[in-house]
Design an enzyme around this catalytic site. Structure first.
Site, PDB file in Angstrom:
ATOM      1  N   PRO A  13      94.446   0.989   9.822  1.00 13.87           N
ATOM      2  CA  PRO A  13      93.808   0.777   8.525  1.00 13.87           C
ATOM      3  C   PRO A  13      94.343  -0.441   7.779  1.00 13.87           C
ATOM      4  CG  PRO A  13      95.279   2.684   8.473  1.00 13.87           C
ATOM      5  CD  PRO A  13      95.128   2.292   9.905  1.00 13.87           C
ATOM      6  N   ASN A  14      93.410  -1.090   7.124  1.00 15.14           N
ATOM      7  CA  ASN A  14      93.660  -2.240   6.246  1.00 15.14           C
ATOM      8  C   ASN A  14      93.994  -3.526   6.987  1.00 15.14           C
ATOM      9  OD1 ASN A  14      93.307  -0.821   3.697  1.00 15.14           O
ATOM     10  ND2 ASN A  14      95.173   0.259   4.248  1.00 15.14           N
ATOM     11  N   ARG A  21      95.028  -9.887   2.269  1.00 14.80           N
ATOM     12  CA  ARG A  21      95.884  -8.770   1.876  1.00 14.80           C
ATOM     13  C   ARG A  21      97.353  -9.202   1.810  1.00 14.80           C
ATOM     14  NH1 ARG A  21      97.711  -4.004   6.005  1.00 14.80           N
ATOM     15  NH2 ARG A  21      98.677  -2.677   4.446  1.00 14.80           N
ATOM     16  N   TYR A  26     102.057 -10.325   4.841  1.00 14.59           N
ATOM     17  CA  TYR A  26     101.387 -10.271   6.140  1.00 14.59           C
ATOM     18  C   TYR A  26     100.933 -11.632   6.674  1.00 14.59           C
ATOM     19  CZ  TYR A  26     101.428  -5.288   5.179  1.00 14.59           C
ATOM     20  OH  TYR A  26     101.831  -4.008   4.915  1.00 14.59           O
ATOM     21  N   ASN A  77      99.327  -1.514  16.488  1.00 12.32           N
ATOM     22  CA  ASN A  77      99.772  -1.657  15.103  1.00 12.32           C
ATOM     23  C   ASN A  77      98.971  -0.624  14.327  1.00 12.32           C
ATOM     24  OD1 ASN A  77     100.439  -2.225  12.509  1.00 12.32           O
ATOM     25  ND2 ASN A  77     100.039  -4.433  12.630  1.00 12.32           N
ATOM     26  N   ALA A  80      99.476   1.937   8.191  1.00 14.64           N
ATOM     27  CA  ALA A  80     100.144   3.022   7.458  1.00 14.64           C
ATOM     28  C   ALA A  80     100.199   4.323   8.256  1.00 14.64           C
ATOM     29  CB  ALA A  80      99.444   3.252   6.128  1.00 14.64           C
ATOM     30  N   GLU A 101     104.723  -0.927  20.285  1.00 14.10           N
ATOM     31  CA  GLU A 101     104.415  -0.836  18.849  1.00 14.10           C
ATOM     32  C   GLU A 101     104.664  -2.200  18.209  1.00 14.10           C
ATOM     33  OE1 GLU A 101     106.825   2.124  16.976  1.00 14.10           O
ATOM     34  OE2 GLU A 101     106.180   1.580  14.953  1.00 14.10           O
ATOM     35  N   HIS A 103     104.386  -4.536  14.485  1.00 17.84           N
ATOM     36  CA  HIS A 103     104.135  -4.688  13.042  1.00 17.84           C
ATOM     37  C   HIS A 103     104.321  -6.146  12.671  1.00 17.84           C
ATOM     38  CE1 HIS A 103     104.120  -0.375  12.585  1.00 17.84           C
ATOM     39  NE2 HIS A 103     105.196  -0.348  13.330  1.00 17.84           N
ATOM     40  N   ARG A 110     111.583  -3.101   4.121  1.00 17.94           N
ATOM     41  CA  ARG A 110     110.623  -2.698   3.087  1.00 17.94           C
ATOM     42  C   ARG A 110     110.962  -1.307   2.546  1.00 17.94           C
ATOM     43  NH1 ARG A 110     104.741  -3.915   5.006  1.00 17.94           N
ATOM     44  NH2 ARG A 110     104.429  -3.687   2.758  1.00 17.94           N
TER      45      ARG A 110
HETATM   46  C1  DQA Z   1     102.187  -2.845   9.085  1.00 21.05           C
HETATM   47  C2  DQA Z   1     103.318  -2.184   8.284  1.00 21.05           C
HETATM   48  C3  DQA Z   1     102.855  -0.859   7.697  1.00 21.05           C
HETATM   49  O1  DQA Z   1     103.914  -0.266   6.942  1.00 21.05           O
HETATM   50  C4  DQA Z   1     101.686  -1.075   6.770  1.00 21.05           C
HETATM   51  O2  DQA Z   1     101.210   0.158   6.259  1.00 21.05           O
HETATM   52  C5  DQA Z   1     100.582  -1.848   7.404  1.00 21.05           C
HETATM   53  C6  DQA Z   1     100.926  -2.984   8.258  1.00 21.05           C
HETATM   54  C7  DQA Z   1     102.576  -4.253   9.581  1.00 21.05           C
HETATM   55  O3  DQA Z   1     101.881  -4.771  10.444  1.00 21.05           O
HETATM   56  O4  DQA Z   1     103.538  -4.846   9.068  1.00 21.05           O
HETATM   57  O5  DQA Z   1      99.411  -1.604   7.159  1.00 21.05           O
HETATM   58  O6  DQA Z   1     101.919  -2.044  10.226  1.00 21.05           O
END
Ligand code: DQA
Length: 152
Positions: A13-14, A21, A26, A77, A80, A101, A103, A110
């Protein structure tokens, strides 16, 4: 020639909002930029790339389940959902494929709620904090794992 290994790259998501964003966290690249980077690295390594994004937990679970049929590894990735989703962890455990995994941000620099990852319990490795380059590194790691498995 033998079929190319196929890597499922899943974004949660997002991540469709990348570029606009919180760019200070990011970066300025869009998800399409990240996809282009992955496709270029995939072509260099001889990997087929299936690159997807969803804002829906169940859709991610379904795609992970389907990967069992025809994918060699998963780069994930989970956004959240990393920090909340037992369902995604269960799906990753069930498919029994190498999982890396990723990120973009360094989740350990964070908020404390980002320091725990359910995904990590199913992951062979974790790359975080290196922005989109983390996807490239993760693909290189997946390539090694898949080719080592093919030889064993
Ligand atoms: C994320 C880190 C997560 O905590 C966050 O909710 C994201 C992006 C990252 O790529 O840094 O949506 O996965």
């Amino acid at each position: 020639m033998a079929q190319q290994p196929s890597i499922l790259i899943l974004n949660g998501p997002n991540l469709n909002m990348l570029g606009t964003r919180e760019p200070h966290i990011y970066g300025a690249e869009t998800l399409a930029d990240v996809e282009a980077l992955c496709r270029a690295e995939g072509a260099r390594l001889g990997l087929e790339i299936d690159f997807r994004q969803s804002n829906h937990e169940g859709e991610l679970v379904t795609w992970i389940q389907q990967a069992r049929e025809n994918r060699s590894a998963i780069l994930l990735n989970a956004g959240a959902y990393t920090h909340t989703s037992v369902a995604i962890l269960d799906a990753l455990t069930a498919v029994d494929l190498p999982v890396i995994e990723v990120h973009l941000s360094n989740i350990f620099r964070r908020e404390p709620f980002r320091h725990h990852s359910y995904v990590s319990m199913a992951a062979r490795g974790v790359i975080c904090g290196l922005g989109s380059h983390g996807y490239v590194l993760a693909l290189q790691a997946a390539d090694r794992l898949v080719r080592a498995k093919a030889q064993s």
